[in-house]
Write a protein that holds these residues in place. Sequence first.
Motif, PDB file in Angstrom:
ATOM      1  N   LYS A 118       0.822  -1.208   0.000  1.00  0.00           N
ATOM      2  CA  LYS A 118       0.000   0.000   0.000  1.00  0.00           C
ATOM      3  C   LYS A 118       0.858   1.262   0.000  1.00  0.00           C
ATOM      4  CE  LYS A 118      -3.855   2.425   0.691  1.00  0.00           C
ATOM      5  NZ  LYS A 118      -4.937   2.511  -0.323  1.00  0.00           N
ATOM      6  N   SER A 128       5.799  -6.032  -4.223  1.00  0.00           N
ATOM      7  CA  SER A 128       4.828  -5.251  -4.998  1.00  0.00           C
ATOM      8  C   SER A 128       3.572  -6.076  -5.201  1.00  0.00           C
ATOM      9  CB  SER A 128       5.426  -4.824  -6.350  1.00  0.00           C
ATOM     10  OG  SER A 128       5.775  -5.970  -7.118  1.00  0.00           O
ATOM     11  N   SER A 129       2.581  -5.458  -5.838  1.00  0.00           N
ATOM     12  CA  SER A 129       1.303  -6.119  -6.067  1.00  0.00           C
ATOM     13  C   SER A 129       0.885  -5.937  -7.519  1.00  0.00           C
ATOM     14  CB  SER A 129       0.236  -5.526  -5.137  1.00  0.00           C
ATOM     15  OG  SER A 129      -1.049  -5.997  -5.472  1.00  0.00           O
ATOM     16  N   THR A 130       0.016  -6.822  -7.980  1.00  0.00           N
ATOM     17  CA  THR A 130      -0.545  -6.658  -9.321  1.00  0.00           C
ATOM     18  C   THR A 130      -1.598  -5.553  -9.339  1.00  0.00           C
ATOM     19  OG1 THR A 130      -2.151  -8.410  -8.822  1.00  0.00           O
ATOM     20  CG2 THR A 130      -0.140  -9.057  -9.970  1.00  0.00           C
ATOM     21  N   ASP A 131      -2.061  -5.127  -8.157  1.00  0.00           N
ATOM     22  CA  ASP A 131      -3.032  -4.038  -8.035  1.00  0.00           C
ATOM     23  C   ASP A 131      -2.313  -2.718  -7.782  1.00  0.00           C
ATOM     24  OD1 ASP A 131      -5.208  -5.829  -8.210  1.00  0.00           O
ATOM     25  OD2 ASP A 131      -4.993  -6.308  -6.073  1.00  0.00           O
ATOM     26  N   GLU A 132      -2.947  -1.642  -8.131  1.00  0.00           N
ATOM     27  CA  GLU A 132      -2.410  -0.327  -7.825  1.00  0.00           C
ATOM     28  C   GLU A 132      -2.453  -0.089  -6.318  1.00  0.00           C
ATOM     29  OE1 GLU A 132      -0.989   2.069  -9.716  1.00  0.00           O
ATOM     30  OE2 GLU A 132      -1.009   0.556 -11.311  1.00  0.00           O
ATOM     31  N   PRO A 133      -1.430   0.531  -5.734  1.00  0.00           N
ATOM     32  CA  PRO A 133      -1.423   0.779  -4.286  1.00  0.00           C
ATOM     33  C   PRO A 133      -2.684   1.477  -3.783  1.00  0.00           C
ATOM     34  CG  PRO A 133       0.741   1.235  -5.193  1.00  0.00           C
ATOM     35  CD  PRO A 133      -0.158   0.951  -6.364  1.00  0.00           C
ATOM     36  N   ALA A 134      -3.194   2.428  -4.578  1.00  0.00           N
ATOM     37  CA  ALA A 134      -4.371   3.181  -4.131  1.00  0.00           C
ATOM     38  C   ALA A 134      -5.601   2.292  -3.973  1.00  0.00           C
ATOM     39  CB  ALA A 134      -4.672   4.312  -5.114  1.00  0.00           C
ATOM     40  N   SER A 135      -5.640   1.155  -4.671  1.00  0.00           N
ATOM     41  CA  SER A 135      -6.824   0.280  -4.622  1.00  0.00           C
ATOM     42  C   SER A 135      -6.735  -0.781  -3.525  1.00  0.00           C
ATOM     43  CB  SER A 135      -7.011  -0.412  -5.972  1.00  0.00           C
ATOM     44  OG  SER A 135      -5.947  -1.312  -6.225  1.00  0.00           O
ATOM     45  N   TYR A 169      -4.608 -11.323  -0.142  1.00  0.00           N
ATOM     46  CA  TYR A 169      -3.939 -10.618  -1.233  1.00  0.00           C
ATOM     47  C   TYR A 169      -2.858 -11.506  -1.818  1.00  0.00           C
ATOM     48  CZ  TYR A 169      -0.122  -9.765   2.113  1.00  0.00           C
ATOM     49  OH  TYR A 169       0.898  -9.931   3.022  1.00  0.00           O
TER      50      TYR A 169
END
Length: 538
Positions: free
Chosen positions: A317, A506-513, A530
């Motif tokens: 995040k 890191s994530s496959t999603d955007e941090p804001a989401s 997650y």
Amino acid sequence: MEAIGTLVLAAIVLVLFSALFRRDSGRFARMPPGPSPLPLIGNLLQLRGKAPYENFVKLSETYGPVMTVHLGPKRVVVLVGYEAVQEALVQNADAFAGRPELPLFEKTSKGMGLGSSNGERLKQLRRFTLSTLRDFGMGKHSLEEWIQEEAKHLVMEFQKNEGVPFDPTFYLSRSVSNNICSIIFGERFEYQDEKFLHLLTLIDTNAHLLSNPSTQLYNVFPKLLDLLPGPHKRVFKNVKDFENFFSTIIDNHKDTLKIDSPRDFIDAFLIKMKQESTNPDTEFFYGNLLYTVLLLFVAGTETTSTTLRYGLMILLKYPHIQEKIHQEIDAVVGRDRLPAMEHRKKMPFTDAVIHECQRFLDVVPLNIFHCTTEMINFRGYTIPKVQPHPKKYCIAFKLGFTKKIFRHKVTCCVYIFQTSYLILLSVSCQGTVVIPLLHSVLFDKTKWETPHSFNPGHFLDENHCFKMNPAFMPFSAGKRSCVGENLARMELFLFFSTLLQNFTFSSTDEPASIDISPVAGSFIKLPRQYKLLVKSRA
């Protein structure tokens, strides 16, 4: 006619329970204020939903930080905010050190072991457990080396998943669990061990089941729910699996025990059992060993691994927090040696992030329930020590007339007979239960600058040095504080810093989401699921 009979029957039940409430009203006249209860269900309608701790905080705005709430017919004192909880658990530690007989835990531990004990049993088991955990390394350099070695295994497992999104849940729980396993029965499991994975799955499953409000209702109406299917039945089955596993390990230890050379906690307890074999009042017997080991294993696995999982989610995040920790690790530890406890004082930001993860996750928001061990005058109110009733009230009646009123040793029951069905309502009538609301401490707006935001600055002073906040109580406080606190603190720092020394996350999603709010639960709060992407740091 059947509908009219049911209504008449319900009216009789309400009248009888109202009479029971009125009869005890004088004895509880000086208890703290609280919302008016309904017969039978008490204030349960005001505590609906998956976050009863939030309902308690809301009620305290009307009734104050010390209030009486009814869970079913059971009077419960709820303490809200740092000042009230600290005054009770620390300044009046002896008076609030009891553990109530909650049906859910009585069913699973049968009143045995460290978690459910009181009085002399608690005193002896807690003293023995703390000293034995220290003997086998807790808080010492030898255990630090074990955790460092386990952290290396964890790094290798993460490396196998590099570039592929994966759920870190069981990787983390296997590593953390191996540390407590080394203490209680002297060995670690390979990560692919099927029995080990089964146990960890049971822990994860029970954590979710115990967070279900339907499961917690068993503490209010155990006799009724014993007759019905539900998540509580699966909890009991899973605990039976734990019992079978640890019974086998204990039996193996008995067969290979060397009195002069204890290998682990189980050996130490077995030796103590032999030493006290002629004492008819000994607290060192098989049941206390089994359920103490079970508690240490489950508690020593779940909360720490859950906190680590949440910590990694925070890094997804807030990439800037991850980058700052990377810089601190590179400056203090470097890449050529393992992080050690001696480095923690030189890594205030990393330490602050770990503490803020514990605060914000708020893993056990209701605390483990306490009860008074003596009558106490607390903040102008009288909270009685209600001795376990030598006999407890049972009322049985048939439609149209009272069949029998008698006393029963175990629970307060209402038997309702009709031609086509039987309903059994049961609630405990014993003890003054106390809920020291940890959620209200960890989110106390008078103690935290931004309690509802993730903010490592809560643990940093104006010079960016680490500072402890007295309202930091994730391990509770007083004579019922977590016996594994020192182990958990060591694990959190060493695992967290070792992973960040080796990887970028890191994530496959955007941090804001990414939603970092934990999933609310009636007993435990858990991070949302997650997937994690890892990249080795060059």
